[in-house]
Write an enzyme that holds these catalytic residues in place. Structure first.
Site, PDB file in Angstrom:
ATOM      1  N   HIS A   2       0.870  -1.185   0.000  1.00  9.87           N
ATOM      2  CA  HIS A   2       0.000   0.000   0.000  1.00  9.87           C
ATOM      3  C   HIS A   2       0.901   1.228   0.000  1.00  9.87           C
ATOM      4  CE1 HIS A   2      -2.754   3.112   1.095  1.00  9.87           C
ATOM      5  NE2 HIS A   2      -2.245   3.252   2.306  1.00  9.87           N
ATOM      6  N   HIS A  28       1.227   5.740  -0.893  1.00  6.74           N
ATOM      7  CA  HIS A  28       0.574   7.016  -1.156  1.00  6.74           C
ATOM      8  C   HIS A  28       1.294   7.607  -2.379  1.00  6.74           C
ATOM      9  CE1 HIS A  28      -0.845   7.529   3.335  1.00  6.74           C
ATOM     10  NE2 HIS A  28      -1.243   6.391   2.792  1.00  6.74           N
ATOM     11  N   TYR A  43       1.083  -4.377 -20.395  1.00  7.97           N
ATOM     12  CA  TYR A  43       1.670  -4.714 -19.088  1.00  7.97           C
ATOM     13  C   TYR A  43       0.765  -4.333 -17.940  1.00  7.97           C
ATOM     14  CZ  TYR A  43       5.751  -6.846 -20.857  1.00  7.97           C
ATOM     15  OH  TYR A  43       6.575  -7.752 -21.466  1.00  7.97           O
TER      16      TYR A  43
END
Ligand SMILES: [Zn+2]
Length: 221
Positions: A94, A96, A121
């Site tokens: 995860h 930002h 891709y």
């Protein structure tokens, strides 16, 4: 080196690489890897991905309790929700990351396919990306929103926040997150310029040749 210590080294190595390329600033972003006993290793709360210490990674048991290391990231529910619904997932990243966060705020985004089929891709590494609405940090409802996708998506974009991406291996999860970020960047570069995306025939060809499983209603499927 035991399997566990190799995984610890890998988490720190990939974390540093992502941080040094500006893919997640400050102490944002987190990484987890599932272990053979059903528990997992996850990056600690308030830790920068650029400066992780292998010995201080949070070791959780299968019920999510801390066994050793520092307290885990407060974003653990993002990870557990995706592991719960995607049985084959062994690692989750995860971030930002700027372009993915920017993409998540655009008005035209289809929540079942946050990005159009722009490159082969992207389809091969991410398939399709779901967009879930904005939730205040720490709101447990975000986990329900991820579970609501029923495991059909390996990549999920949290609105005004960032991507959560699962993979069969840590490397696969990292590379898929990078592919998502690069594709979001392409989308922003080309927005309003009427670019050619892959045609439905080209998408079908990729699905067939590479055995891709795309969620229903994504990319015209
Ligand atoms: Zn976050």
């Amino acid at each position: 080196m035991s399997n566990d210590s190799k995984l610890r080294e890998d988490i720190c190595r990939f974390g540093r690489s992502l941080f040094e390329r500006g893919l997640t600033p400050g102490s944002s972003g987190n990484i987890s890897v599932k272990l053979e006993d059903g528990g997992w290793l996850v990056t600690p709360t308030n830790a920068s991905l650029g400066f992780l210490d292998p010995a201080r990674l949070s070791r959780l048991d299968p019920s999510g309790r801390l066994v050793s290391g520092d307290a885990p990231t407060k974003e653990v529910p993002l990870h557990t929700a995706l592991y719960e619904t995607r049985g084959a997932a062994r690692a989750i990243v995860h971030l930002h990351s700027t372009h993915s966060v920017a993409l998540s705020m655009l008005p035209e985004i289809d929540p079942r396919a946050a990005l159009p089929p722009m490159t082969a891709y992207y389809l091969m590494k991410c398939g399709a990306t779901a967009l879930v609405p904005y939730y205040r940090p720490g709101d447990p409802a975000v986990a329900d929103a991820i579970k609501g996708l029923a495991g059909k998506y390996s990549s999920v974009l949290l609105a005004n926040h960032g991507p959560v991406v699962a993979g069969d291996t840590l490397e696969a999860a990292v590379f898929a997150t990078e592919e998502l970020e690069e594709t979001a960047k392409l989308y922003l570069l080309l927005r309003g310029l009427n670019p050619r995306h892959l045609s439905p025939e080209q998408v079908k060809d990729l699905v067939k040749v590479f055995g891709l499983t795309l969620p229903e209603h994504a990319h015209g499927g």
